[in-house]
Design an enzyme around this catalytic site. Structure first.
Site, PDB file in Angstrom:
ATOM      1  N   GLY A  20       0.789  -1.234   0.000  1.00 28.66           N
ATOM      2  CA  GLY A  20       0.000   0.000   0.000  1.00 28.66           C
ATOM      3  C   GLY A  20       0.819   1.281   0.000  1.00 28.66           C
ATOM      4  CB  SER A  21       4.313   2.195  -0.797  1.00 30.35           C
ATOM      5  OG  SER A  21       4.482   1.724  -2.102  1.00 30.35           O
ATOM      6  CG  ASN A  22       1.865   3.233  -5.794  1.00 32.33           C
ATOM      7  OD1 ASN A  22       2.297   4.280  -6.254  1.00 32.33           O
ATOM      8  ND2 ASN A  22       2.417   2.051  -6.049  1.00 32.33           N
ATOM      9  CG  MET A  94      -1.122  -8.042  -6.648  1.00 28.75           C
ATOM     10  SD  MET A  94      -0.177  -7.113  -7.892  1.00 28.75           S
ATOM     11  CE  MET A  94       0.773  -8.451  -8.593  1.00 28.75           C
ATOM     12  CG  LEU A  97     -10.913  -4.379 -11.581  1.00 33.73           C
ATOM     13  CD1 LEU A  97     -11.061  -2.862 -11.701  1.00 33.73           C
ATOM     14  CD2 LEU A  97     -11.581  -4.890 -10.307  1.00 33.73           C
ATOM     15  CG  ASN A 111      -3.234  -0.427 -12.928  1.00 33.52           C
ATOM     16  OD1 ASN A 111      -3.069  -0.561 -11.708  1.00 33.52           O
ATOM     17  ND2 ASN A 111      -2.630  -1.216 -13.805  1.00 33.52           N
ATOM     18  CG  HIS A 113       1.987  -1.918 -15.495  1.00 33.51           C
ATOM     19  ND1 HIS A 113       1.558  -3.132 -15.002  1.00 33.51           N
ATOM     20  CD2 HIS A 113       2.981  -2.200 -16.372  1.00 33.51           C
ATOM     21  CE1 HIS A 113       2.253  -4.105 -15.564  1.00 33.51           C
ATOM     22  NE2 HIS A 113       3.124  -3.561 -16.396  1.00 33.51           N
ATOM     23  CD  GLU A 178       5.150   1.757  -9.013  1.00 40.23           C
ATOM     24  OE1 GLU A 178       4.078   1.530  -8.454  1.00 40.23           O
ATOM     25  OE2 GLU A 178       5.990   0.861  -9.241  1.00 40.23           O
TER      26      GLU A 178
END
Ligand code: GRF
Length: 191
Positions: A20-22, A94, A97, A111, A113, A178
């Site tokens: 969950g760093s993003n 991960m 959808l 998203n 990536h 990111e």
């Protein structure tokens, strides 16, 4: 890029599976002046995702779903609707959808990536870039459509690959970028 108008602040759900760093970078961004998002929900397919701790720390509602069961999709969509979510940010999520989910969600899905798309879609991006002796890799923020890692690109950042790089060193350097480009891409997108 045409900026999207709409509500003052996008009611955002961040989908995570791991550290969950993003997510954290998006939470910090959401608290900054003039940010265009309010993070209302954290969704995870993994009850052990470390990033779920940010739910408590920042008092954001969390929901855990088993994404394997298609029957749950309807439930997830209902939760999103109930919380008036109009932006989903996938952040280290991960699961793929389903087309049905994407079609039925009434909002925008983004998203991040860890590669310079369209290169290295899917998993193990850094490993593959190293094997192919690439000189650069990077990260990409893009719209999500029904094809994996193929939606329109919003923002990318290049990262240099060094001779002595390892997957772990490289992923750390890309992750730092990111955290910068996800908020930047959101700024770029919304008026
Ligand atoms: C990031 O590199 C993301 O791009 C990838 O998985 C990693 C997750 O990092 N898909 P985090 O959970 O945001 O720390």
């Amino acid at each position: 890029m045409v900026k999207l108008t709409g509500p003052d602040k996008r009611r955002t759900a961040v989908f995570i599976s791991g550290a969950g760093s993003n997510l954290l970078s998006l939470i910090k961004f959401s608290k900054s002046k003039n940010s265009k998002i309010l993070i209302k929900l954290i969704v995870s397919n993994n009850s052990k995702a470390k990033g779920l701790k940010y739910s408590k720390i920042y008092r954001i509602k969390k929901k855990i779903f088993n994404f394997k069961k298609t029957i749950n999709e309807q439930k997830i969509l209902q939760v999103l609707k109930k919380n008036k979510i109009d932006l989903i940010c996938l952040a280290g999520f991960m699961k793929i959808l389903s087309k049905n989910f994407i079609k039925n969600f009434n909002g925008i899905i983004l998203n991040i990536h860890p590669s310079l798309l369209p290169k290295y879609k899917g998993l193990n991006t850094h490993k593959r870039a190293l094997i192919n002796k690439e000189k650069f890799t990077g990260c990409t923020v893009h719209f999500v459509n029904s094809k994996l890692d193929s939606g329109k690109i919003i923002l990318q950042k290049k990262v240099r690959i060094f001779k002595n790089d390892t997957e772990s060193k490289l992923s750390k350097r890309v992750l730092i970028q990111e955290h910068k480009i996800y908020p930047k891409a959101i700024k770029k997108l919304f008026l």
